[in-house]
Design a protein around this motif. Structure first.
Motif, short mmCIF file in Angstrom:
data_model
loop_
_atom_site.label_atom_id
_atom_site.label_comp_id
_atom_site.label_asym_id
_atom_site.label_seq_id
_atom_site.Cartn_x
_atom_site.Cartn_y
_atom_site.Cartn_z
N GLY A 1 0.79 -1.22 0.00
CA GLY A 1 0.00 0.00 0.00
C GLY A 1 0.82 1.27 0.00
N TYR B 1 -10.48 2.25 -1.26
CA TYR B 1 -10.75 1.21 -0.27
C TYR B 1 -11.81 0.21 -0.74
CZ TYR B 1 -7.63 3.66 2.80
OH TYR B 1 -6.50 4.25 3.34
N GLU C 1 -9.86 -2.11 -2.88
CA GLU C 1 -9.05 -2.96 -2.01
C GLU C 1 -9.90 -4.07 -1.40
OE1 GLU C 1 -7.06 -2.01 2.15
OE2 GLU C 1 -5.87 -1.14 0.52
N LYS D 1 -7.66 4.01 6.67
CA LYS D 1 -7.04 2.69 6.69
C LYS D 1 -6.86 2.19 8.12
CE LYS D 1 -3.23 0.09 4.60
NZ LYS D 1 -2.05 0.16 3.68
#
Length: 444
Positions: A96, A261, A264, A431
């Motif tokens: 990341g 996100y 992800e 995160k």
């Protein structure tokens, strides 16, 4: 029996008549030197890997025009093939964009970062970027510099507060050396990474930032990161327009954060070995790059074209969506790289598109579209990072243009406020919150 070396012994070393601030200043110089050299070395490593992958260290946008389509798809996939196992088996913190991991280390582990992170993050991010990954080099350099500061602190067995200060010194050194921006490097470390503006922290961070900038200039020269068009505030009527630009950039920044996100999560849901997922991301990115090569790599070449008003309005609007997805796929699939440069990229395209529209509608009271591109860069960064001071100073130092400072300050603050209303967390803190970590807990 050999005794462990410690910070307190360093204070007494040679019976020097010194104090803690002097020793911390000396340590800040050391972190600044090593962090600056690390940033320069990282830049050279990216160029070396790009040369191996594409046959040239030149601007990637120009290089990819000369290679077969199979290379455009295969090279990013090959990068993912190397990066996935490297990160998975050796240091998963290197996955990341890096800055949240530094913030977590500061908040929960008193700034302790594993020593191997320096090497793994350097290699993984350089390979991701050098093979065309749509990510930036700033986040990795922050993590690398912070790990250097943490390693020095661990070697000297310093206290938790001093360890955090050294981590901040490393973060500041990385940003300062990357952007040739010592003030902005200091502010990024204080505002985003540490959230602490105390004098005991401020002083060593400034020293480290200045030293790293001097190292960077010695190797890379003293030039602004971008060549910007001449600019002047044409009319006071532009301020309402810059307010709208700030709101527009806030929407883009929040969309980027949410998309990153969500993609992800999508990759996490795949029943597939995690260390092989970056290959899938690389293939998707390469296929997209066949049609929109401007999204590959860091993207400074395309950003220069936008600042020079050499891109059509519709293309800049297309590149906002394409870059947003490309960066999300690169990072979401398990690649390694930063989100700061992609935020700048989204800002320059958003501002360029917006500037062309308003200049067409109100030609007598608006500046050139290039001016809106500059302001857009800072505004999107502010909306994504919730760090307006760092964004303002980075853009000011990167462009060397004081004339842009008023609309830049205005739009960045508007974007930060609006972005905070649309989404409480920044692209970094989200995160951590998703892991159940609230770094603001216990603070007013």
């Amino acid at each position: 029996m050999e005794q462990k070396f410690s910070f307190s012994k360093l204070l007494k070393l040679g019976q020097l008549k010194t104090n803690e601030h002097t020793v911390m200043a000396i340590l800040a110089v050391i972190v600044g030197l090593t962090g600056g050299l690390g940033a320069v070395g990282f830049r050279y490593l990216i160029s070396f890997i790009q040369t191996l992958a594409y046959g040239s260290p030149s601007e990637l946008l120009e290089v990819v025009k000369t290679i077969p389509w199979s290379y455009k798809v295969g090279i990013p996939a090959a990068g993912g093939l190397i990066v996935g196992p490297l990160v998975y088996f050796f240091a998963r913190e290197a996955k990341g964009h890096g800055v949240p991991e530094v913030m977590e280390a500061v908040a929960l582990r008193a700034g302790v970062i594993r020593k191997r992170v320096v090497l793994v993050k350097t290699l993984a991010s350089a390979i991701s970027i050098g093979t065309g990954g749509s990510v930036g080099r700033e986040g990795p350099i922050v993590q690398i510099g912070s790990a250097i500061g943490s390693t020095l602190g661990q070697a000297l067995n310093v206290s938790a507060d001093r360890m955090r200060a050294l981590v901040g010194c490393g973060a500041a050194a990385g940003i300062a050396a990357t952007f040739n921006a010592p003030i902005a490097g200091s502010m990024f470390a204080l505002e985003v990474v540490l959230g602490d503006f105390g004098l005991a922290t401020f002083s060593p961070i400034v020293i480290s930032s200045v030293v790293a900038t001097a190292v960077s200039r010695a190797f890379l020269g003293d030039t602004p990161a971008f060549i910007v068009p001449a600019y002047q505030l044409v009319s006071a009527w532009e301020f309402p327009i810059y307010l709208v630009l700030g709101l527009f950039c806030a929407a883009v920044g929040v969309t980027f954060t949410k998309t990153l996100y969500r993609i992800e999560d999508l990759f996490d849901s795949f029943k597939f070995p995690e260390y092989l997922k970056p290959i899938i991301g690389g293939i998707i990115l390469g296929v997209c790059g066949l049609y929109i090569p401007q999204i590959l790599g860091v993207g400074y070449g395309a950003m220069d074209l936008a600042l020079g008003q050499q891109l059509a309005w519709w293309l800049m609007l297309l590149l906002v969506a394409a870059k947003l997805l490309a960066t999300s796929i690169t990072i979401g699939s398990g690649g390694s790289g930063g989100v700061f440069a992609p935020s700048l990229y989204l800002g320059v395209m958003t501002g360029g598109f917006f500037g062309m529209v308003v200049h067409h509608l109100f030609p007598n009271v608006t500046a050139s579209p290039g001016a809106y591109s500059i302001v857009g860069m800072g505004a999107v960064v502010s909306a994504t990072t919730h760090g307006p001071l760092a964004a303002i100073l980075i853009l000011f130092e990167m462009t060397g243009s004081y004339e842009i400072i008023l609309p830049l300050m205005f739009s960045c603050i508007i974007a930060t406020i609006a972005g905070g209303q649309l989404m409480k967390e920044s692209i970094y803190t989200l995160k951590l919150v998703r892991r159940g970590i609230d770094i603001r807990e216990g603070k007013e």
